[in-house]
Scaffold this active site. Structure first.
Site: not given
Ligand SMILES: [Mn+2]
Length: 310
Positions: A100, A127, A129, A131, A144, A230, A232, A275
Site C-alpha cells: 500500500h 482496507d 487498516h 494507514d 505502507h 487492499d 486485506d 498488498e
Molecule cells: Mn492498506
C-alpha cells in the site's frame, strides 16, 4: 457501461511491508488474465509494464523503527509521475501493487490530474487498516501504514517524503472495512474527521447505504473518485494472499456489491489493487478474486459472472 480506455500500471513495491512477496503482485494479476478479462468486457486495455523507481537518495529518520525509507521515497517520486501521466492519457488507470506504500505516489498523482481538470479528488479506502501513521508515529516502521496521512497533508512528512503537490481533503476520504487501528491512527482519524465505516458499522448497516451516501457526495461535487482496494479488506478465508491478514473482513458478495455499485455510479476514475502477496496465495485464488472484483468494477454483472467453487 461505456467502453473505456484502461491502463495497467505495475507498481512492484514491497519494502513498505514486513513480508516480502508483493514484488510479484503485478505479474500475478497479469497471469490471472486481468487485461483479457477487461477486454472481454469491451474496454481498450494497454499494459504499461512496471514503473521503474526513481534515483535512491540518502535519507535517515529519527524514528529508529522506520525501515526502507529511501526505497519508498524513490518509489513515491516515480509513481506520482506515472500516475499523473496515466490519468492524463486514459479513462481508467489501474495500479497493480505492490504494497500500500504505492498510494504515496498514485493518490497524489491522480489528485494532481483531477485538480488540473478542476475536480476535487475523492478517495474510497477499502482496507482493514486506515494507514494514517506518520513516520513519527509508526511503531512497526512499515511505511505502507503511512499513505493516508501523507496525502492528507498531515505534519511529519516535510523533508522526509517528496513535497506534496496536491493534497486530498480529509472530508473527501471514505474508509470501509477498517478493523485494525493503532491508537495514534485512531487519534489522527478523529482529528482529521475522516469518514470511517468499520466492520461493526458494516455488520449493522451493510455497505450499500453508506456507499451510496458517499457516492452522492462525489457526484454533487463533480469529483473524481480513486478507489484503493487492499487485499486485506477481504476476509482471509476468501483472500489468504496477504501479509497482514485480519479476521472479520468483507465477504465475497459484500466486496462484489461494492464494485457493482461503483460501476453503476460511473464515478470511478482510478484504482489501486494492493498488498497481493502471491507467495502466500493458494493456487492463485486471491489473484483471481481481485481480478474478478476489478471486472465487477468495470461492468461484469452477476448474470455474466462465472462464479466457480474454489
Ligand atoms: Mn492498506
Amino acid at each position: 457501461m461505456k467502453q473505456m480506455s484502461c491502463a495497467l500500471v505495475g507498481a512492484p513495491v514491497q519494502s513498505g511491508s514486513a513480508t516480502p512477496g508483493c514484488l510479484m503482485g503485478p505479474d500475478a494479476y497479469r497471469t490471472a488474465g486481468l487485461a483479457e478479462v477487461l477486454q472481454t468486457l469491451g474496454h481498450r486495455v494497454t499494459d504499461r509494464g512496471n514503473v521503474a523507481q526513481a534515483e535512491i537518495k540518502d535519507l535517515t529518520h529519527d524514528n529508529a523503527a522506520v525501515h526502507h525509507l529511501t526505497d519508498i521515497v524513490a518509489w513515491a517520486d516515480a509513481l506520482e509521475g506515472a500516475a499523473y501521466e496515466a490519468a492524463s492519457a486514459v479513462d481508467m488507470p489501474i495500479f497493480l501493487g505492490g504494497d500500500h506504500a504505492l498510494a504515496i505516489g498514485t493518490v497524489p498523482g491522480v489528485a494532481r490530474h483531477a485538480a488540473e481538470a478542476g475536480k476535487p479528488l475523492f478517495v474510497l479506502w477499502l482496507d482493514a487498516h486506515p494507514d494514517i501513521h506518520t513516520p513519527d508515529t509508526t511503531t512497526s516502521g512499515n511505511l505502507h501504514g503511512t499513505p493516508v496521512a501523507y496525502f492528507l497533508g498531515m505534519d511529519g512528512f516535510d523533508g522526509v517524503y517528496p513535497a506534496l503537490k496536491t493534497r486530498v481533503a480529509p472530508e473527501n476520504v471514505c474508509m470501509m472495512g477498517i478493523r485494525s487501528v493503532d491508537p495514534a491512527e485512531n487519534a489522527a482519524l478523529t482529528a482529521q474527521g475522516v469518514e470511517v465505516h468499520d466492520m461493526r458499522a458494516i455488520d449493522e448497516h451493510g455497505i450499500i447505504k453508506p456507499l451510496r451516501a458517499f457516492l452522492d457526495r462525489v457526484r454533487s461535487a463533480d469529483g473524481a473518485l480513486h478507489v484503493s482496494l487492499d487485499v486485506d479488506f477481504l476476509d482471509p478465508t476468501i483472500a489468504p494472499a496477504v501479509g497482514t491478514t485480519v479476521p472479520g473482513g468483507a465477504t465475497f458478495r459484500e466486496a462484489h456489491l461494492i464494485m457493482e455499485t461503483l460501476c453503476d455510479s460511473g464515478l470511478v476514475t482510478s484504482l489501486d489493487m494492493v498488498e497481493l502477496n502471491p507467495f502466500l496465495d493458494d493456487r492463485g485464488r486471491t489473484a483471481k478474486l481481485m481480478v474478478d472484483l476489478c471486472a465487477s468494477l468495470l461492468g461484469r454483472t452477476v448474470l455474466d459472472r462465472p462464479t466457480r467453487s474454489f
